[in-house]
Structure formats: C-alpha cells, structure tokens
Scaffold this motif. Sequence first.
Motif, mmCIF file in Angstrom:
data_model
loop_
_atom_site.group_PDB
_atom_site.id
_atom_site.type_symbol
_atom_site.label_atom_id
_atom_site.label_comp_id
_atom_site.label_asym_id
_atom_site.label_seq_id
_atom_site.Cartn_x
_atom_site.Cartn_y
_atom_site.Cartn_z
ATOM 1 N N PHE A 190 0.836 -1.201 0.000
ATOM 2 C CA PHE A 190 0.000 0.000 0.000
ATOM 3 C C PHE A 190 0.871 1.252 0.000
ATOM 4 O O PHE A 190 0.514 2.254 -0.630
ATOM 5 N N ALA A 191 1.999 1.189 0.697
ATOM 6 C CA ALA A 191 2.933 2.313 0.659
ATOM 7 C C ALA A 191 3.356 2.599 -0.772
ATOM 8 O O ALA A 191 3.394 3.760 -1.214
ATOM 9 N N ASP A 192 3.658 1.547 -1.516
ATOM 10 C CA ASP A 192 4.050 1.715 -2.922
ATOM 11 C C ASP A 192 2.924 2.373 -3.713
ATOM 12 O O ASP A 192 3.181 3.241 -4.571
ATOM 13 N N ARG A 193 1.695 1.966 -3.448
ATOM 14 C CA ARG A 193 0.559 2.551 -4.172
ATOM 15 C C ARG A 193 0.421 4.043 -3.855
ATOM 16 O O ARG A 193 0.145 4.864 -4.746
ATOM 17 N N LEU A 194 0.608 4.412 -2.606
ATOM 18 C CA LEU A 194 0.499 5.823 -2.225
ATOM 19 C C LEU A 194 1.588 6.657 -2.888
ATOM 20 O O LEU A 194 1.358 7.818 -3.264
ATOM 21 N N VAL A 195 2.757 6.062 -3.040
ATOM 22 C CA VAL A 195 3.830 6.755 -3.752
ATOM 23 C C VAL A 195 3.474 6.901 -5.229
ATOM 24 O O VAL A 195 3.647 7.970 -5.832
ATOM 25 N N GLU A 196 2.952 5.832 -5.823
ATOM 26 C CA GLU A 196 2.554 5.876 -7.234
ATOM 27 C C GLU A 196 1.506 6.949 -7.489
ATOM 28 O O GLU A 196 1.505 7.593 -8.550
ATOM 29 N N GLU A 197 0.617 7.139 -6.521
ATOM 30 C CA GLU A 197 -0.445 8.136 -6.674
ATOM 31 C C GLU A 197 0.049 9.558 -6.404
ATOM 32 O O GLU A 197 -0.709 10.517 -6.570
ATOM 33 N N GLY A 198 1.302 9.694 -5.956
ATOM 34 C CA GLY A 198 1.843 11.014 -5.666
ATOM 35 C C GLY A 198 1.384 11.589 -4.343
ATOM 36 O O GLY A 198 1.547 12.791 -4.087
ATOM 37 N N LEU A 199 0.828 10.730 -3.488
ATOM 38 C CA LEU A 199 0.323 11.203 -2.196
ATOM 39 C C LEU A 199 1.425 11.280 -1.153
ATOM 40 O O LEU A 199 1.357 12.094 -0.219
ATOM 41 N N LEU A 200 2.433 10.419 -1.264
ATOM 42 C CA LEU A 200 3.591 10.414 -0.383
ATOM 43 C C LEU A 200 4.844 10.254 -1.219
ATOM 44 O O LEU A 200 4.805 9.653 -2.299
ATOM 45 N N SER A 201 5.942 10.776 -0.700
ATOM 46 C CA SER A 201 7.229 10.498 -1.331
ATOM 47 C C SER A 201 7.711 9.132 -0.870
ATOM 48 O O SER A 201 7.213 8.572 0.117
ATOM 49 N N ALA A 202 8.686 8.573 -1.570
ATOM 50 C CA ALA A 202 9.237 7.283 -1.165
ATOM 51 C C ALA A 202 9.793 7.353 0.246
ATOM 52 O O ALA A 202 9.648 6.407 1.029
ATOM 53 N N ARG A 203 10.391 8.450 0.607
ATOM 54 C CA ARG A 203 10.937 8.621 1.960
ATOM 55 C C ARG A 203 9.818 8.642 2.995
ATOM 56 O O ARG A 203 9.929 8.023 4.061
ATOM 57 N N GLU A 204 8.738 9.342 2.693
ATOM 58 C CA GLU A 204 7.628 9.453 3.644
ATOM 59 C C GLU A 204 6.897 8.135 3.837
ATOM 60 O O GLU A 204 6.268 7.916 4.870
ATOM 61 N N ALA A 205 6.966 7.258 2.847
ATOM 62 C CA ALA A 205 6.217 6.003 2.891
ATOM 63 C C ALA A 205 6.966 4.882 3.578
ATOM 64 O O ALA A 205 6.411 3.800 3.775
ATOM 65 N N VAL A 206 8.206 5.120 3.977
ATOM 66 C CA VAL A 206 9.013 4.091 4.624
ATOM 67 C C VAL A 206 8.792 4.144 6.132
ATOM 68 O O VAL A 206 8.765 5.218 6.736
ATOM 69 N N LEU A 207 8.644 2.964 6.742
ATOM 70 C CA LEU A 207 8.485 2.900 8.192
ATOM 71 C C LEU A 207 9.767 3.349 8.871
ATOM 72 O O LEU A 207 10.844 2.826 8.561
ATOM 73 N N PRO A 208 9.693 4.307 9.810
ATOM 74 C CA PRO A 208 10.900 4.731 10.519
ATOM 75 C C PRO A 208 11.517 3.582 11.302
ATOM 76 O O PRO A 208 10.824 2.662 11.725
ATOM 77 N N ARG A 209 12.810 3.642 11.493
ATOM 78 C CA ARG A 209 13.523 2.650 12.289
ATOM 79 C C ARG A 209 13.887 3.247 13.635
ATOM 80 O O ARG A 209 13.958 4.460 13.790
ATOM 81 N N GLY A 210 14.120 2.363 14.595
ATOM 82 C CA GLY A 210 14.553 2.830 15.900
ATOM 83 C C GLY A 210 13.386 3.219 16.789
ATOM 84 O O GLY A 210 12.254 2.761 16.604
ATOM 85 N N PRO A 211 13.612 4.097 17.776
ATOM 86 C CA PRO A 211 12.583 4.431 18.770
ATOM 87 C C PRO A 211 11.296 4.952 18.162
ATOM 88 O O PRO A 211 10.213 4.679 18.641
ATOM 89 N N ALA A 212 11.399 5.720 17.069
ATOM 90 C CA ALA A 212 10.183 6.277 16.473
ATOM 91 C C ALA A 212 9.248 5.179 16.013
ATOM 92 O O ALA A 212 8.030 5.258 16.167
ATOM 93 N N ALA A 213 9.795 4.120 15.427
ATOM 94 C CA ALA A 213 8.960 3.009 14.961
ATOM 95 C C ALA A 213 8.307 2.305 16.130
ATOM 96 O O ALA A 213 7.143 1.914 16.062
ATOM 97 N N ALA A 214 9.046 2.135 17.212
ATOM 98 C CA ALA A 214 8.483 1.462 18.384
ATOM 99 C C ALA A 214 7.292 2.227 18.919
ATOM 100 O O ALA A 214 6.332 1.637 19.426
ATOM 101 N N ASP A 215 7.317 3.559 18.831
ATOM 102 C CA ASP A 215 6.208 4.367 19.343
ATOM 103 C C ASP A 215 4.912 4.106 18.598
ATOM 104 O O ASP A 215 3.816 4.346 19.120
ATOM 105 N N LEU A 216 5.007 3.618 17.345
ATOM 106 C CA LEU A 216 3.809 3.371 16.543
ATOM 107 C C LEU A 216 3.123 2.067 16.899
ATOM 108 O O LEU A 216 1.977 1.858 16.561
ATOM 109 N N ALA A 217 3.828 1.174 17.568
ATOM 110 C CA ALA A 217 3.279 -0.145 17.892
ATOM 111 C C ALA A 217 2.411 -0.022 19.134
ATOM 112 O O ALA A 217 2.816 -0.329 20.244
ATOM 113 N N VAL A 218 1.195 0.456 18.950
ATOM 114 C CA VAL A 218 0.306 0.741 20.063
ATOM 115 C C VAL A 218 -0.030 -0.553 20.796
ATOM 116 O O VAL A 218 -0.439 -1.535 20.183
ATOM 117 N N PRO A 219 0.140 -0.603 22.118
ATOM 118 C CA PRO A 219 -0.173 -1.834 22.858
ATOM 119 C C PRO A 219 -1.628 -2.238 22.670
ATOM 120 O O PRO A 219 -2.502 -1.389 22.573
#
Length: 221
Positions: A190-219
């Motif tokens: 789906f990230a690829d599709r959003l990039v294809e549609e011009g809604l996000l850049s390739a950078r914006e569509a990538v899941l962050p690594r490190g602490p920022a990514a962990a914050d997204l994993a809502v318990p």
Amino acid sequence: MAVDAVIFDIGNVLIEWQPERYYDGTIGPERRAALFEAIDLHAMNDRIDAGGDFQQTVYDTADANPQWRAEIRDWHDRWIEMARPAIPHSIELLKALRSKGVPVFALSNFGIGSFAFAETQYPFLKEFDRRYISGHMGVIKPEAAIFEQVEADCGLRPDTLLFTDDREDNVAAARARGWQTHLFRGAEGFADRLVEEGLLSAREAVLPRGPAAADLAVPAA
C-alpha cells in the motif's frame, strides 16, 4: 484520476484481526476447527458489526450452545486478544497522509461496543478525519448501501476516493461504485501505491527505524 481522500479498512489493515489464531492458542487447532464448524462465529460477528449489542449477541450465542459456552464468551470477554497487534507501518502511512493534508477516512465493519473499546486501546483510531463504522451505520461491507452512505456524507466524487481493504469482496464492491481501490496484502504494497499516486514520497512512505517506529506499535492490552 486525482485522489481526494484515502479510506482505510481497520481489521487486518491497521490492526490484525485473527480470532482463529486466538482459539488455536487457547484450545488448540483441532478444537478450534470443531468450534468453527459447529457454530458460525463470523456470522455472529456480522450481527454485531451491523449494530447488534456486543455482549448480548455473544452471550446469547453462547447460551444457545452450552457445550461451547466458555469458548464463545471469549469472543466478548477476551476480544482484544483477537484484535491485536497494531500494524505499525500502516499507522505510519495514516499519519504521513494526515501530515500532508490528505483527508483520511476509516470504513470498517466494526461493532458499536467493540469499536468503543478498541478506541481505548488504540489511540490512533481517533485520528481519522471521518470514521464510518458499520455498527453505527446499520449496514456492513460489502453491501452497496454502506458505500453510498460514505459518498453522501463526504460529498466527494467516488472516483476520487482511494480505498484499501484486505477482503476481495469489499474491494470489488467499492470498485463497482467507481472508487479507486487497493487490495491490502501488506503495508509495503500500500505504501508503494500511495507513492505511485503522488500522495507520499518514497521517503515518507518508509516505516521509521529505531525508537520512532516502536512508538507506533500501540499496545493491544
């Protein structure tokens, strides 16, 4: 065609929904198979998603099948264990779209009571610009009426809506209304599709690594 709003399903798109997996872990695969063969629990859940009372619908089904009473009651009492974990990359895509000013809606088969409880476990469910929850709408996907209600409420042309869902029948129903669609088979696709549609850049569509990514994993519990 330009996209004026992105519409997310919730179950298996933003939150894993795997009742069978839960029962495999609690009563074992053989008993789980016997339970689901004896009782159509997904049909029971459809009644909840269409607006039926969460606890009463489950408990009435349990009382009608006393040999499985405890197991069926788990559908209510331990529901959150069936609806987890969150899918971090999908949540990040939702947040990235909103940060870009792209309207983001939810369209999900979800009961009134179960959704209210899910909100307490998954704060990101409150971040949508509009939320279309079947229990409140009185109709479930893939019935055409639910898509008609979304169109009437949001006021956007059907061909400007991009909808993602993990079920082929729901995607087909939306496509029949003229919506743009994406069959969800993972957040990366789906990230690829959003990039294809011009809604996000390739950078914006990538899941962050490190602490920022962990914050997204809502318990989930």
